[in-house]
Design a protein around this motif. Structure first.
Motif, mmCIF file in Angstrom:
data_model
loop_
_atom_site.group_PDB
_atom_site.id
_atom_site.type_symbol
_atom_site.label_atom_id
_atom_site.label_comp_id
_atom_site.label_asym_id
_atom_site.label_seq_id
_atom_site.Cartn_x
_atom_site.Cartn_y
_atom_site.Cartn_z
ATOM 1 N N ALA A 101 -30.027 -37.818 2.974
ATOM 2 C CA ALA A 101 -29.789 -38.851 3.986
ATOM 3 C C ALA A 101 -28.379 -39.433 3.863
ATOM 4 N N VAL A 102 -27.774 -39.709 5.009
ATOM 5 C CA VAL A 102 -26.473 -40.378 5.038
ATOM 6 C C VAL A 102 -26.613 -41.645 5.874
ATOM 7 N N GLN A 103 -25.848 -42.676 5.506
ATOM 8 C CA GLN A 103 -25.922 -43.957 6.208
ATOM 9 C C GLN A 103 -24.525 -44.536 6.418
ATOM 10 N N LEU A 104 -24.411 -45.346 7.445
ATOM 11 C CA LEU A 104 -23.194 -46.105 7.734
ATOM 12 C C LEU A 104 -23.584 -47.570 7.758
ATOM 13 N N GLY A 105 -22.843 -48.417 7.039
ATOM 14 C CA GLY A 105 -23.189 -49.832 6.990
ATOM 15 C C GLY A 105 -21.973 -50.728 6.981
ATOM 16 N N VAL A 106 -22.173 -51.975 7.399
ATOM 17 C CA VAL A 106 -21.123 -52.998 7.374
ATOM 18 C C VAL A 106 -21.659 -54.215 6.634
ATOM 19 N N LEU A 107 -20.756 -54.940 5.986
ATOM 20 C CA LEU A 107 -21.148 -56.126 5.230
ATOM 21 C C LEU A 107 -21.343 -57.302 6.170
ATOM 22 N N HIS A 108 -22.468 -57.997 5.996
ATOM 23 C CA HIS A 108 -22.769 -59.170 6.807
ATOM 24 C C HIS A 108 -23.315 -60.240 5.868
ATOM 25 N N GLY A 109 -22.400 -61.049 5.326
ATOM 26 C CA GLY A 109 -22.835 -62.079 4.374
ATOM 27 C C GLY A 109 -23.312 -61.471 3.076
ATOM 28 N N THR A 110 -24.557 -61.714 2.741
ATOM 29 C CA THR A 110 -25.131 -61.183 1.502
ATOM 30 C C THR A 110 -25.807 -59.833 1.700
ATOM 31 N N GLU A 111 -25.771 -59.312 2.908
ATOM 32 C CA GLU A 111 -26.492 -58.074 3.214
ATOM 33 C C GLU A 111 -25.587 -57.050 3.883
ATOM 34 N N VAL A 112 -26.064 -55.821 3.885
ATOM 35 C CA VAL A 112 -25.397 -54.738 4.600
ATOM 36 C C VAL A 112 -26.243 -54.395 5.816
#
Length: 250
Positions: A101-112
């Motif tokens: 599995a591959v994922q793309l994420g961005v930081l949003h406060g304390t979470e991705v």
């Protein structure tokens, strides 16, 4: 003034109803919706009925669910339209290379926030859905972003209690900071069974045109299949190529 206050109240009620849905509560009866949104039953029913007419909700049977109109609008959000469109080809290439599995994420406060995910034919039910979130402190995606983030963003992400998701989870902020300090020299972030036993993840940052970190991509799979020394280089190469593509668009 009265009219604008009324509109604001209506939007707050609609927001409360939308917040009742998440990855584990995709469809809700009226009773469940009332319980989760905290509004009176009559208010919930009236607001939900209005949201049905607007296409914000759907109700094919006895259960409410998110409506197609919100799905259509989500494609216009810059982070999905610009970042996702630029990075998606490299996610496909990476998935073809690593077969996990591959994922793309961005930081949003304390979470991705998970912006995109490709799992192929191997199910990974423990992974968050697109639009879902994962804790930044114990995820490779979060660490890959934090390692190149300003100090204030790191401190915000590490604020508060850091619960142990498994016996391997780093829960001491100083231990996480030490891990972050080692990432730039290595080029990628690692998380071994800190979110789920038997599952490991390797991630690398994606940068914008000014050299600022904007996101991260990762590979996730069984620990025996995802080893840092083997997965790190292709993840880093994919992230570098994605950075160039995203920066060119900007």
């Amino acid at each position: 003034m009265h009219g604008s206050t009324e509109v604001a109240g209506g939007l707050d009620r609609a927001a409360a109803i939308l917040d009742a849905f998440d990855a584990t509560h995709r469809e809700l009866t009226l009773a469940s919706l009332v319980h989760r949104c905290g509004l009176p039953r009559s208010t919930t029913h009236r607001t939900a009925d209005r949201m049905l007419r607007l296409g914000w909700l759907d109700k094919p049977g006895e259960r409410y669910r998110i409506g197609q109109r919100l799905f259509e609008l989500s494609g216009l959000v810059p982070i999905r339209h610009e970042l996702r469109e630029a990075v998606l080809p490299f996610l496909h290439d990476l998935h073809a290379a690593v077969k996990v599995a591959v994922q793309l994420g961005v930081l949003h406060g304390t979470e991705v926030l998970v912006v995109e995910k490709i799992t192929g034919h191997r199910p990974m039910p423990m992974l968050s859905q697109v639009g879902g979130t994962i804790p930044a402190y114990c995820s490779a995606l979060g660490r890959a972003i934090m390692a190149w983030s300003p100090p204030e963003a790191v401190e915000a992400a590490l604020a508060g209690h850091l619960p142990a998701r498994t016996p391997r989870t780093l829960t001491d902020p100083d231990a996480v900071r030490r891990e972050l300090a080692a990432i730039p020299d290595r080029g990628w972030a690692v998380e071994r069974e800190e979110g789920n036993i038997g599952v490991s993840c390797v991630a690398a940052p994606i940068f914008g045109p000014l050299g600022e970190v904007v996101a991260a991509l990762s590979v996730t799979g069984p620990s025996a299949a995802v080893r840092s020394e083997r997965a790190g280089p292709p993840v880093q190469l994919a992230a570098a190529a994605a950075s160039r593509a995203y920066s060119a668009r900007r």
